[in-house]
Design a protein around this motif. Structure first.
Motif, PDB file in Angstrom:
ATOM      1  N   HIS A   4       1.065   0.219  13.716  1.00 35.96           N
ATOM      2  CA  HIS A   4      -0.369   0.378  13.594  1.00 35.96           C
ATOM      3  C   HIS A   4      -1.109  -0.710  14.340  1.00 35.96           C
ATOM      4  O   HIS A   4      -0.776  -1.878  14.253  1.00 35.96           O
ATOM      5  CB  HIS A   4      -0.770   0.362  12.111  1.00 35.96           C
ATOM      6  CG  HIS A   4      -0.385   1.612  11.385  1.00 35.96           C
ATOM      7  ND1 HIS A   4       0.862   2.151  11.458  1.00 35.96           N
ATOM      8  CD2 HIS A   4      -1.111   2.433  10.602  1.00 35.96           C
ATOM      9  CE1 HIS A   4       0.901   3.252  10.719  1.00 35.96           C
ATOM     10  NE2 HIS A   4      -0.273   3.443  10.202  1.00 35.96           N
ATOM     11  N   ASP A   5      -2.121  -0.306  15.078  1.00 38.24           N
ATOM     12  CA  ASP A   5      -2.874  -1.244  15.904  1.00 38.24           C
ATOM     13  C   ASP A   5      -3.991  -1.916  15.108  1.00 38.24           C
ATOM     14  O   ASP A   5      -4.128  -3.122  15.123  1.00 38.24           O
ATOM     15  CB  ASP A   5      -3.454  -0.503  17.118  1.00 38.24           C
ATOM     16  CG  ASP A   5      -4.057  -1.439  18.130  1.00 38.24           C
ATOM     17  OD1 ASP A   5      -5.114  -1.991  17.828  1.00 38.24           O
ATOM     18  OD2 ASP A   5      -3.493  -1.612  19.214  1.00 38.24           O
ATOM     19  N   TRP A  42      -0.912  -6.719  10.067  1.00 38.96           N
ATOM     20  CA  TRP A  42      -2.015  -5.939  10.634  1.00 38.96           C
ATOM     21  C   TRP A  42      -3.334  -6.319   9.975  1.00 38.96           C
ATOM     22  O   TRP A  42      -3.360  -7.116   9.027  1.00 38.96           O
ATOM     23  CB  TRP A  42      -1.740  -4.448  10.490  1.00 38.96           C
ATOM     24  CG  TRP A  42      -0.348  -4.062  10.879  1.00 38.96           C
ATOM     25  CD1 TRP A  42       0.634  -3.574  10.065  1.00 38.96           C
ATOM     26  CD2 TRP A  42       0.253  -4.162  12.186  1.00 38.96           C
ATOM     27  NE1 TRP A  42       1.787  -3.359  10.783  1.00 38.96           N
ATOM     28  CE2 TRP A  42       1.586  -3.707  12.071  1.00 38.96           C
ATOM     29  CE3 TRP A  42      -0.225  -4.581  13.426  1.00 38.96           C
ATOM     30  CZ2 TRP A  42       2.455  -3.668  13.167  1.00 38.96           C
ATOM     31  CZ3 TRP A  42       0.644  -4.533  14.517  1.00 38.96           C
ATOM     32  CH2 TRP A  42       1.957  -4.090  14.380  1.00 38.96           C
ATOM     33  N   SER A  43      -4.413  -5.753  10.437  1.00 38.49           N
ATOM     34  CA  SER A  43      -5.752  -6.177  10.009  1.00 38.49           C
ATOM     35  C   SER A  43      -6.121  -5.714   8.604  1.00 38.49           C
ATOM     36  O   SER A  43      -7.011  -6.288   7.979  1.00 38.49           O
ATOM     37  CB  SER A  43      -6.809  -5.639  10.982  1.00 38.49           C
ATOM     38  OG  SER A  43      -6.943  -4.229  10.832  1.00 38.49           O
ATOM     39  N   GLY A  70       0.054  -0.175   4.787  1.00 40.83           N
ATOM     40  CA  GLY A  70      -0.628   0.863   4.021  1.00 40.83           C
ATOM     41  C   GLY A  70      -2.105   1.051   4.247  1.00 40.83           C
ATOM     42  O   GLY A  70      -2.753   1.764   3.473  1.00 40.83           O
ATOM     43  N   ALA A  71      -2.690   0.482   5.295  1.00 40.14           N
ATOM     44  CA  ALA A  71      -4.132   0.630   5.500  1.00 40.14           C
ATOM     45  C   ALA A  71      -4.529   2.096   5.699  1.00 40.14           C
ATOM     46  O   ALA A  71      -5.519   2.565   5.124  1.00 40.14           O
ATOM     47  CB  ALA A  71      -4.590  -0.208   6.686  1.00 40.14           C
ATOM     48  N   ASP A  72      -3.770   2.823   6.512  1.00 39.08           N
ATOM     49  CA  ASP A  72      -4.089   4.235   6.732  1.00 39.08           C
ATOM     50  C   ASP A  72      -3.819   5.060   5.480  1.00 39.08           C
ATOM     51  O   ASP A  72      -4.549   6.011   5.174  1.00 39.08           O
ATOM     52  CB  ASP A  72      -3.271   4.784   7.900  1.00 39.08           C
ATOM     53  CG  ASP A  72      -3.774   4.304   9.252  1.00 39.08           C
ATOM     54  OD1 ASP A  72      -4.756   3.540   9.291  1.00 39.08           O
ATOM     55  OD2 ASP A  72      -3.173   4.682  10.277  1.00 39.08           O
ATOM     56  N   VAL A  73      -2.760   4.728   4.755  1.00 37.77           N
ATOM     57  CA  VAL A  73      -2.450   5.417   3.499  1.00 37.77           C
ATOM     58  C   VAL A  73      -3.609   5.289   2.524  1.00 37.77           C
ATOM     59  O   VAL A  73      -4.050   6.273   1.912  1.00 37.77           O
ATOM     60  CB  VAL A  73      -1.151   4.846   2.886  1.00 37.77           C
ATOM     61  CG1 VAL A  73      -0.975   5.319   1.452  1.00 37.77           C
ATOM     62  CG2 VAL A  73       0.058   5.246   3.722  1.00 37.77           C
ATOM     63  N   HIS A 208      -9.973  -4.271  23.058  1.00 35.45           N
ATOM     64  CA  HIS A 208      -8.862  -4.799  22.267  1.00 35.45           C
ATOM     65  C   HIS A 208      -8.863  -6.322  22.370  1.00 35.45           C
ATOM     66  O   HIS A 208      -8.981  -6.882  23.470  1.00 35.45           O
ATOM     67  CB  HIS A 208      -7.543  -4.238  22.810  1.00 35.45           C
ATOM     68  CG  HIS A 208      -6.313  -4.818  22.170  1.00 35.45           C
ATOM     69  ND1 HIS A 208      -5.884  -4.451  20.913  1.00 35.45           N
ATOM     70  CD2 HIS A 208      -5.411  -5.729  22.625  1.00 35.45           C
ATOM     71  CE1 HIS A 208      -4.770  -5.103  20.620  1.00 35.45           C
ATOM     72  NE2 HIS A 208      -4.467  -5.883  21.637  1.00 35.45           N
ATOM     73  N   GLN A 209      -8.747  -6.987  21.217  1.00 36.15           N
ATOM     74  CA  GLN A 209      -8.719  -8.453  21.207  1.00 36.15           C
ATOM     75  C   GLN A 209      -7.290  -8.926  21.435  1.00 36.15           C
ATOM     76  O   GLN A 209      -6.473  -8.963  20.523  1.00 36.15           O
ATOM     77  CB  GLN A 209      -9.262  -8.970  19.864  1.00 36.15           C
ATOM     78  CG  GLN A 209     -10.721  -8.651  19.626  1.00 36.15           C
ATOM     79  CD  GLN A 209     -11.627  -9.240  20.702  1.00 36.15           C
ATOM     80  OE1 GLN A 209     -11.421 -10.365  21.157  1.00 36.15           O
ATOM     81  NE2 GLN A 209     -12.641  -8.478  21.103  1.00 36.15           N
TER      82      GLN A 209
END
Length: 227
Positions: A4-5, A42-43, A70-73, A208-209
């Motif tokens: 995940h980006d 990830w963020s 799990g951010a998208d979840v 994108h950073q």
């Protein structure tokens, strides 16, 4: 495994001591080590292409392949989906479970360990399969994407988002190499056109950073509906 980006970190970034065999990059050991090295890789924000293309879909059963922390979840569960998060790393899955609990959506979330590269079966009958920044070895590209598509129920959607080969010129994708990046047309070609209606084929850009400063990168985006 997470790819995940989330705008803040390099998706599927190879560790500095990356093994010579590229398949080792997909292993449980590699990703358990990666996730154990810090509290958050990830963020914590959902992938923007997921939000962009799924927000208007009717919630049902969703599978997030390579769910990581799990951010998208969590985002999907908050939209009313019953979500299964799949990852090769139990360390990642534990973090995803904690995130779901903190967000108050644990009753809408199931987490399973699956090694996609090893050919382990994914939970089927899904109304949505989301695959964010998963870059399988080139020789497995068609096989893997057909197995991902096989998890989608008739009338359901497959969303594939990845890094576009144009990003090689930015220096932002050094760990990937040219064989792992892919175009949307390559994803479409991997799917049996008799089984799929292609809804979106796109290669949009975003900022994108990167460690060396902000760069403009390009995403591969394919949204397909199973006939």
């Amino acid at each position: 495994m997470s790819h995940h980006d989330h705008h803040a970190h390099e998706a599927h970034e190879a560790p500095s001591d990356a093994p010579a065999d590229i398949r080792d990059l997909y292993s449980q050991a590699t990703w358990d080590t990666r996730y154990a090295e810090s509290d958050r890789v990830w963020s914590g924000n959902p992938n923007p292409r997921l939000v962009e293309h799924v927000a208007d879909l009717t919630p049902g059963r969703a599978l997030d392949v390579g769910c990581g922390e799990g951010a998208d979840v969590v985002w999907l569960a908050r939209q009313g989906w019953q979500v299964t998060g799949a990852d090769v790393s139990p360390v990642a899955l534990a973090k995803a479970g904690a995130h779901a609990a903190e967000a108050g959506v644990k009753d809408s979330v199931e987490l399973v360990q699956v090694d996609v590269i090893a050919g382990e079966a994914l939970p089927g009958g899904q109304d949505l399969v989301s695959v964010q920044f998963f870059h399988p070895p080139a020789e497995m590209f068609v096989e893997v994407h057909r197995r991902l598509g096989a998890a989608v129920a008739p009338g359901g959607h497959l969303l594939v988002v990845g890094h576009h080969p144009d990003d090689l010129a930015t220096g932002a994708r050094r760990p990937h190499g040219p064989d792992l990046l892919f175009t949307p047309e390559r994803v479409v070609a991997a799917l049996d056109q008799a089984d799929w209606e292609i809804v979106v084929v796109a290669a949009p850009t975003r900022e994108h950073q990167h460690a060396d400063g902000p760069v403009t990168v390009r995403d591969t985006v394919v949204l397909a509906k199973r006939r």
